[in-house]
Each structure stands twice: as structure tokens, then as C-alpha cells.
Design a protein around this motif. Structure first.
Motif, PDB file in Angstrom:
ATOM      1  N   ALA A  85      33.152 -72.991  24.200  1.00  0.00           N
ATOM      2  CA  ALA A  85      33.494 -73.506  25.535  1.00  0.00           C
ATOM      3  C   ALA A  85      34.113 -74.885  25.342  1.00  0.00           C
ATOM      4  CB  ALA A  85      32.254 -73.570  26.415  1.00  0.00           C
ATOM      5  N   HIS A  86      34.416 -75.594  26.453  1.00  0.00           N
ATOM      6  CA  HIS A  86      34.947 -76.946  26.267  1.00  0.00           C
ATOM      7  C   HIS A  86      34.278 -77.958  27.183  1.00  0.00           C
ATOM      8  CE1 HIS A  86      37.891 -76.986  29.717  1.00  0.00           C
ATOM      9  NE2 HIS A  86      37.964 -75.701  29.481  1.00  0.00           N
ATOM     10  N   THR A  87      34.225 -79.192  26.685  1.00  0.00           N
ATOM     11  CA  THR A  87      33.488 -80.255  27.370  1.00  0.00           C
ATOM     12  C   THR A  87      34.382 -81.130  28.238  1.00  0.00           C
ATOM     13  OG1 THR A  87      33.833 -81.731  25.475  1.00  0.00           O
ATOM     14  CG2 THR A  87      31.791 -80.452  25.489  1.00  0.00           C
ATOM     15  N   LEU A 264      33.595 -78.024  37.152  1.00  0.00           N
ATOM     16  CA  LEU A 264      33.053 -76.677  36.896  1.00  0.00           C
ATOM     17  C   LEU A 264      33.745 -76.101  35.672  1.00  0.00           C
ATOM     18  CD1 LEU A 264      32.785 -74.980  40.416  1.00  0.00           C
ATOM     19  CD2 LEU A 264      30.995 -76.046  39.052  1.00  0.00           C
ATOM     20  N   ASP A 265      35.077 -76.324  35.617  1.00  0.00           N
ATOM     21  CA  ASP A 265      35.882 -75.977  34.433  1.00  0.00           C
ATOM     22  C   ASP A 265      35.837 -77.196  33.505  1.00  0.00           C
ATOM     23  OD1 ASP A 265      37.724 -75.205  32.571  1.00  0.00           O
ATOM     24  OD2 ASP A 265      39.468 -75.500  33.860  1.00  0.00           O
ATOM     25  N   ASN A 266      35.034 -77.263  32.405  1.00  0.00           N
ATOM     26  CA  ASN A 266      34.351 -76.082  31.958  1.00  0.00           C
ATOM     27  C   ASN A 266      32.894 -76.421  31.635  1.00  0.00           C
ATOM     28  OD1 ASN A 266      34.173 -73.413  31.201  1.00  0.00           O
ATOM     29  ND2 ASN A 266      34.737 -73.832  29.116  1.00  0.00           N
ATOM     30  N   HIS A 301      38.976 -81.725  24.283  1.00  0.00           N
ATOM     31  CA  HIS A 301      40.447 -81.659  24.203  1.00  0.00           C
ATOM     32  C   HIS A 301      41.077 -80.298  24.475  1.00  0.00           C
ATOM     33  CE1 HIS A 301      40.597 -85.633  21.726  1.00  0.00           C
ATOM     34  NE2 HIS A 301      40.528 -85.831  23.022  1.00  0.00           N
ATOM     35  N   GLU A 302      40.346 -79.372  25.134  1.00  0.00           N
ATOM     36  CA  GLU A 302      40.978 -78.089  25.486  1.00  0.00           C
ATOM     37  C   GLU A 302      42.088 -78.300  26.510  1.00  0.00           C
ATOM     38  OE1 GLU A 302      41.827 -74.380  27.637  1.00  0.00           O
ATOM     39  OE2 GLU A 302      41.006 -76.197  28.505  1.00  0.00           O
ATOM     40  N   GLU A 303      41.850 -79.217  27.433  1.00  0.00           N
ATOM     41  CA  GLU A 303      42.804 -79.400  28.541  1.00  0.00           C
ATOM     42  C   GLU A 303      44.138 -79.982  28.081  1.00  0.00           C
ATOM     43  OE1 GLU A 303      42.366 -78.082  31.255  1.00  0.00           O
ATOM     44  OE2 GLU A 303      40.219 -77.891  31.603  1.00  0.00           O
ATOM     45  N   ILE A 304      44.205 -80.467  26.865  1.00  0.00           N
ATOM     46  CA  ILE A 304      45.472 -81.028  26.370  1.00  0.00           C
ATOM     47  C   ILE A 304      45.949 -80.275  25.127  1.00  0.00           C
ATOM     48  CG2 ILE A 304      45.246 -83.315  27.387  1.00  0.00           C
ATOM     49  CD1 ILE A 304      44.164 -84.154  24.520  1.00  0.00           C
ATOM     50  N   ALA A 352      34.402 -68.751  26.282  1.00  0.00           N
ATOM     51  CA  ALA A 352      33.853 -68.847  27.645  1.00  0.00           C
ATOM     52  C   ALA A 352      34.502 -70.001  28.396  1.00  0.00           C
ATOM     53  CB  ALA A 352      32.338 -69.035  27.582  1.00  0.00           C
ATOM     54  N   ASP A 353      35.359 -69.671  29.334  1.00  0.00           N
ATOM     55  CA  ASP A 353      36.075 -70.677  30.109  1.00  0.00           C
ATOM     56  C   ASP A 353      36.192 -70.134  31.533  1.00  0.00           C
ATOM     57  OD1 ASP A 353      37.544 -72.884  30.752  1.00  0.00           O
ATOM     58  OD2 ASP A 353      39.024 -72.640  29.152  1.00  0.00           O
ATOM     59  N   MET A 354      36.091 -70.992  32.507  1.00  0.00           N
ATOM     60  CA  MET A 354      36.006 -70.524  33.888  1.00  0.00           C
ATOM     61  C   MET A 354      37.203 -69.648  34.278  1.00  0.00           C
ATOM     62  SD  MET A 354      33.082 -71.481  35.013  1.00  0.00           S
ATOM     63  CE  MET A 354      32.986 -71.666  36.787  1.00  0.00           C
TER      64      MET A 354
HETATM   65 ZN   LIG Z   1      38.936 -74.553  31.101  1.00  0.00          ZN
END
Ligand SMILES: [Zn+2]
Length: 489
Positions: A85-87, A264-266, A301-304, A352-354
Motif C-alpha cells: 500500500a502507500h503512505t 483515505l487514499d491510501n 511516494h506513490e503519488e509522484i 492495495a490502493d483505494m
Molecule cells: Zn492511491
């Protein structure tokens, strides 16, 4: 409170104390420590530390966390069931030179992080949190800070002055928070006229390779950070602070069935995977007959795009798996030179990601037969173009896992005319060659400062993940693909 909503309430507590990835990792660390997980470090040798039946965690950059529990029947080259998942979440981050002043207003310059729905950041009561590097007697140490108070605001323009139908704005010059008034700041400092710039004349300051912190940022900001870190202003060497909405996450809806929350994400999947790992290893019996390792990997850093030392594109997960694959079993066994490859071939990763709930006001945006609904269970995400990794064997495995936990599942596929998001699933499965499936709980308003989810889905995901951890060791050998010839039909 309905018992099925209990986990949802626990999640709200977690998200409220986790405004940044650093805080999220800290909150998970506390939960793991309480549950008997032992901290280990990448810089040390684990060969004599990690043992079958043991539970461990490690962090990288204090913003990514990886935890695992080793089944007592573990053998080198054995299977690992993983949830990734990501923080991080989209946010605004204070720039390295943030001090700005215009028309009597104090302002703090910020940089956008990730793909936020930025118009939702206007007119919210914002605070800041993150980490500060504190100067100590012997060196420098990372410390978490949360300023808590509403300090900043990005004011929208009155409708009387601008009747534009579409809300358009510059992310550089108009998504720019105010932090107070110059007059009030001068009064606090006991100054009646603005001080002259200190860079010209006066005594030669100590040489600094970059301008000192108090020139780069408003001195009051440094003071607030120092107070929050319980150190003096002079000890604040540098910081990474992001802004967050001070409005607490809460329960919503006529019947308390919704969650209104930031991040909520994530953080929801971060929370659910950690809870599931902890719950699956509670009690003495669960790991006893298990030949697998149960692992969660919570990346920053998932969002980037995940391309960083602590992102999902890094060597973190492969490096840890390599070290785990050769851990000896309790009974002495030979370790093959191909243990790593064997582990990869028998392991499974749930990314696991929203996911997106159907939106009642935009039904046309969704594929007609795939309308996930809040509180109806975790959503398996399918995409023919491999933006999501799910395939048929994975669907079968997950349904077996869900049957054992008695939790519902839903399926999502994007409308052919819509763009599609992606996750850490494809990059990790390509890097590892491991079987992977994408899923997440349904939510509305993804990447808004205030998102919306279903309170019961928190428990659905925890039960699902827990069942994966508890049953993967048994199920792994039952779903045959490349070794299908071995099956009796
Ligand atoms: Zn996400």
C-alpha cells in the motif's frame, strides 16, 4: 456503535494522528510494537535475528515501512504473501524558501505534491506537519512535528469580484496560502517599522552555504516548529513540512454509514493491511502450521510515480525478499542458491490502493456493468492494458480467500473512454515477476482534500487481508498455472 463499524472508528483515530507519511509510519510502528513486532534495521545482518515464529518491522527514510511475520514451518525458498500500500497522499509542501510578504499579508510558499484536486484546498483551515532535522550536541536528528493549530488558509476570491463559471486558478500564484498579517507579526516582535534587510551592512554573519533558516522562512514559522519539536529555534536545521486540513475525519450519513476524511487514499489500505497482519499473528497458534511469511510493504511516494529510494520502484522490496528467502527453517535445512527465485515463483502480492465507488451524479462516467458501491466490499480492479495487474488465477485465489473470511467482493473495470489510474501493482509485479492482484476499498472524491468512504468497508478489507495471510500457505499450491500438467482433473 455497530460492531462492524468498530474498525472504521479505529481507522478514524489513525488518520487523525497521521497527517503525513512520517506520522502514518509512526502510528503503524506503535501498533506493531504493541503487538510484539521487533524493529530491525537494513544496515544490520538479520541472519541471527529473524527466526520462524518471529515478527519484525523496518523503516526506510521513516516514511516507508515494511513488516513481516514468519510462519513456524518456513523453509528457504518458501512463499511470501504480501500486501503493498502507500503512505503518501496529494498535498501542498512548504518550499525551501517559503517567506513571502505582499500588501500587508504574510504568506508561505508551497509546492504541489502529486495530483490533488487543488480547488478543494481553497478556504480550508490548514495546519502543517512533517519532520524537522534538529541540531544536537553531536550531530543532527530527525524529529516529527505537528503544529496542530489552523495557521494557514488559501482564500478564494469573492464571487462579487469574479463571476467566472469555471473555477480556474494559477497553481503558482493563487494556490498560495496566507499565514497572517505583517502588522501583527511586527507587534509580536516589538518593532514599529519593518526591519531593514540584514544582508547589507552590519556585522559579517557566520558563513552559511545556503541562506539561514530565519531568512528563508518567516521567523515565526521557525518558532512554531521549534516549539512543536520542543527545541530552540537555533536547533532547527531544516524541515520537510506539508499542509493538512485541521478538520478531523468523522463519521457521516443519516445512519453513520459513511466516513468523511482526508487521505483515505491510501491511509485506509495502509491501516487495513497493518491491522490484518497484526490480527493474523495474534494468539499463539496462527503461525504454528504456516509455511509462509506474511508481509506488508507501505511505500512513500506513490503519488509522484514511486521513483525514489523509499518508493515502490526502489530496491526495498526485492532486497528484503532476497534476505528473507534464504532464512533457515527451525530444523536445519539446505539453502539452495535459487531460494530467492523460488520464493518469487511461489509468492503473491496484493497491491492495495483505494478504488472508485460509483458516483450518483456522474453515472455516465462509469462502465455500465461495473458500479462498485460503498460498504459492499473491497473492489478487485481489472484492466486489460495492465494499469492494474489482476488476472484470472488471482481472481480465483482472492475469491477463495474471501469465502473463508465470508466477506463480499466487487469488481471494477474502467469505461473504455475514461483514462485509468494505476498503482504500485504493475511496477512491482514487473520488477519481481511475482503474481499480483490490484484491489482497494471504494471511495468518492479521490485526491480531494476531503474524501468519502463507507465505514463498514474498513472491516471488510481487514477480514479479507487477514484471511489472505492465514490461508495463503495452504492455497498457494492449489491454484496451478505453469505447473497445470501436474493437476488431476
Ligand atoms: Zn492511491
Amino acid at each position: 456503535m455497530a460492531p462492524a463499524a468498530k474498525s472504521g472508528h479505529e481507522f478514524l483515530k489513525f488518520v487523525n494522528v497521521s497527517p503525513t507519511p512520517y506520522h502514518a509510519v509512526q502510528s503503524i510502528r506503535e501498533k506493531l510494537t504493541q503487538a510484539g513486532f521487533e524493529q530491525i534495521h537494513e544496515r544490520n545482518d538479520w541472519a541471527n535475528t529473524c527466526k520462524p515464529g518471529g515478527k519484525y518491522y523496518l523503516t526506510r527514510n521513516a516514511s516507508t515501512l515494511l513488516a513481516f511475520a514468519i510462519g513456524e514451518q518456513w523453509k528457504p525458498g518458501g512463499p511470501i504473501s504480501m500486501i503493498g500500500a502507500h503512505t503518501d497522499s496529494p498535498c501542498l509542501r512548504i518550499k525551501p524558501f517559503s517567506k513571502h510578504q505582499v500588501e500587508g499579508f504574510l504568506q508561505v510558499a508551497v509546492e504541489t505534491y502529486g495530483g490533488g484536486i487543488w480547488h478543494t484546498w481553497f478556504d480550508r483551515d490548514l495546519s502543517a506537519a512533517g519532520r524537522v532535522m534538529v541540531k544536537t550536541k553531536t550531530g543532527f536528528v530527525h524529529k516529527l512535528v505537528n503544529l496542530h493549530k489552523p495557521l494557514l488558509r488559501i482564500p478564494s476570491l469573492a464571487i462579487h469580484l469574479d463571476r467566472q463559471e469555471k473555477f480556474e486558478f494559477s497553481k503558482e500564484t493563487q494556490l498560495f496560502p496566507i499565514a497572517g498579517l505583517v502588522a501583527a507579526e511586527l507587534e509580536r516582535q516589538g518593532v514599529t517599522t519593518p526591519p531593514e534587510s540584514t544582508s547589507e551592512g552590519g556585522p559579517e554573519p557566520d558563513f552559511a552555504p545556503i541562506k539561514p533558516m530565519k531568512e528563508r522562512h518567516h521567523p515565526r514559522l521557525i518558532e512554531l516548529i521549534a516549539d512543536a519539536a520542543k527545541v530552540s529555534s537555533d536547533q532547527v536545521e531544516d524541515f520537510e513540512l506539508i499542509l493538512y486540513d485541521t478538520q478531523k475525519s468523522c463519521v457521516g450519513g443519516f445512519n453513520d454509514e459513511l466516513i468523511f476524511s482526508s487521505r483515505l487514499d491510501n491511509l485506509e489500505m495502509t491501516f487495513c493491511s497493518a491491522e490484518a497482519l497484526i490480527e493474523s499473528t495474534n494468539g499463539s497458534t496462527s503461525l504454528k502450521n504456516d509455511p509462509s511469511i506474511r508481509l506488508i510493504s507501505l511505500f512513500d511516494h506513490e503519488e509522484i510515480g514511486s521513483m525514489s529510494a523509499q518508493g515502490a520502484q526502489s530496491n526495498l522490496l526485492p532486497a528484503v525478499i532476497r534476505r528473507l528467502a534464504v532464512l533457515p527453517s527451525s530444523k536445519k535445512s539446505n539453502i539452495s542458491t535459487t531460494a530467492y527465485e523460488q520464493t518469487l515463483a511461489t509468492s503473491f502480492l496484493v497491491s492495495a490502493d483505494m478504488a472508485h465507488s460509483v458516483h450518483p451524479n456522474y453515472i455516465g462516467k462509469y462502465e455500465a456493468r461495473h458500479h462498485p458501491i460503498l460498504n459492499q466490499g473491497t473492489v478487485i480492479k481489472v484492466n486489460a492494458n495492465q494499469r492494474y495487474t489482476t488476472n484470472a488465477p488471482g481472481m480465483v485465489l482472492l475469491q477463495e480467500v474471501a469465502k473463508r473470511a465470508q466477506v463480499p467482493l466487487q469488481v471494477f473495470v474502467v469505461n473504455n473512454e475514461s483514462p485509468c489510474g494505476s498503482t504500485i501493482g504493475p511496477m512491482l509485479s514487473a520488477k519481481l515477476g511475482v503474481r499480483t492482484l490490484d484491489l482497494g476499498n471504494p471511495q468518492l472524491s479521490m485526491h480531494s482534500i476531503r474524501e468519502c468512504g463507507g465505514i463498514y468497508d474498513v472491516n471488510h478489507a481487514i477480514e479479507l487481508f487477514r484471511s489472505l495471510f492465514e490461508h495463503y500457505g495452504e492455497l498457494e499450491s492449489k491454484i496451478l498455472v505453469d505447473n497445470a500438467d501436474e493437476a488431476e482433473i
